[in-house]
Design a protein around this motif. Structure first.
Motif, mmCIF file in Angstrom:
data_model
loop_
_atom_site.group_PDB
_atom_site.id
_atom_site.type_symbol
_atom_site.label_atom_id
_atom_site.label_comp_id
_atom_site.label_asym_id
_atom_site.label_seq_id
_atom_site.Cartn_x
_atom_site.Cartn_y
_atom_site.Cartn_z
ATOM 1 N N GLU A 25 0.845 -1.195 0.000
ATOM 2 C CA GLU A 25 0.000 0.000 0.000
ATOM 3 C C GLU A 25 0.882 1.248 0.000
ATOM 4 N N PRO A 26 0.341 2.397 -0.454
ATOM 5 C CA PRO A 26 1.127 3.637 -0.463
ATOM 6 C C PRO A 26 1.634 4.039 0.927
ATOM 7 N N TRP A 27 0.957 3.613 1.996
ATOM 8 C CA TRP A 27 1.365 3.963 3.360
ATOM 9 C C TRP A 27 2.396 2.989 3.926
ATOM 10 N N GLY A 28 2.870 2.042 3.084
ATOM 11 C CA GLY A 28 3.987 1.194 3.471
ATOM 12 C C GLY A 28 3.647 -0.183 4.001
ATOM 13 N N GLU A 45 9.839 -4.651 7.716
ATOM 14 C CA GLU A 45 10.884 -4.355 8.709
ATOM 15 C C GLU A 45 11.191 -2.864 8.813
ATOM 16 N N ASP A 46 11.132 -2.137 7.694
ATOM 17 C CA ASP A 46 11.520 -0.727 7.695
ATOM 18 C C ASP A 46 10.350 0.235 7.935
ATOM 19 N N HIS A 47 9.174 -0.271 8.252
ATOM 20 C CA HIS A 47 7.995 0.580 8.449
ATOM 21 C C HIS A 47 8.060 1.274 9.816
ATOM 22 N N PRO A 48 7.558 2.519 9.924
ATOM 23 C CA PRO A 48 7.574 3.244 11.216
ATOM 24 C C PRO A 48 6.879 2.514 12.367
ATOM 25 N N LEU A 49 5.908 1.642 12.089
ATOM 26 C CA LEU A 49 5.256 0.893 13.161
ATOM 27 C C LEU A 49 6.221 -0.068 13.841
ATOM 28 N N ARG A 50 7.350 -0.354 13.205
ATOM 29 C CA ARG A 50 8.348 -1.259 13.775
ATOM 30 C C ARG A 50 9.416 -0.527 14.596
ATOM 31 N N ARG A 51 9.337 0.804 14.603
ATOM 32 C CA ARG A 51 10.357 1.560 15.347
ATOM 33 C C ARG A 51 10.100 1.515 16.836
ATOM 34 N N ASP A 52 11.174 1.445 17.592
ATOM 35 C CA ASP A 52 11.095 1.487 19.047
ATOM 36 C C ASP A 52 10.995 2.950 19.469
ATOM 37 N N THR A 53 9.836 3.342 19.986
ATOM 38 C CA THR A 53 9.603 4.749 20.347
ATOM 39 C C THR A 53 9.848 5.016 21.824
ATOM 40 N N ARG A 54 10.436 4.070 22.533
ATOM 41 C CA ARG A 54 10.647 4.255 23.967
ATOM 42 C C ARG A 54 11.781 5.221 24.277
ATOM 43 N N GLY A 55 12.522 5.630 23.253
ATOM 44 C CA GLY A 55 13.570 6.639 23.437
ATOM 45 C C GLY A 55 14.810 6.077 23.931
#
Length: 128
Positions: A94-97, A118-128
């Protein structure tokens, strides 16, 4: 307010047909059964089919869709086809990845099967 648990509840027009679809065609495991209902595991959520109360009508009170994340969307598509499940919309990027595929349950509810690359933003660790 504290929410302790949640699940999606359907009241299908044909209870046995829907149990067979979610159990046999889609392959969800049963969490529990009770007199007049079946609850399925769906990842971190539950789907309950209630054989009591008025049925949900297509285009009726459930305007959304079920979003079901899988590890390999294309293997899932092949597996569902082998089980005789009709694919309403083929798996595709999809266009949104995300990669998505649509299946429709016996009462017209859309099941959106999703694979998160693997490279989608939903897979990023946002805990800082």
């Amino acid at each position: 307010m504290e929410i302790l648990a949640s699940r999606t509840l359907f009241r299908p027009a044909d209870y046995q047909r829907s149990v067979s679809f979610y159990r046999d065609a889609i392959g969800l495991a049963i969490a529990r059964e009770y007199g007049g209902g079946t609850v399925f595991y769906a990842g971190q959520s539950l789907i309950e089919l209630a054989g009591h109360g008025p049925p949900t009508t297509p285009g009726g009170p459930f305007p959304g869709a079920l979003w079901l994340q899988v590890r390999d969307l294309y293997a899932t598509q092949d597996e569902l086809r082998c089980r005789g499940v009709e694919i309403a919309r083929e798996a595709r990027p999809e266009p949104w990845g995300l990669h998505e595929m649509h299946v429709t349950d016996p009462d017209g509810v859309t099941l959106i099967f999703v694979q998160i690359p693997e490279d989608h933003p939903l897979r990023r660790d946002t805990r800082g």
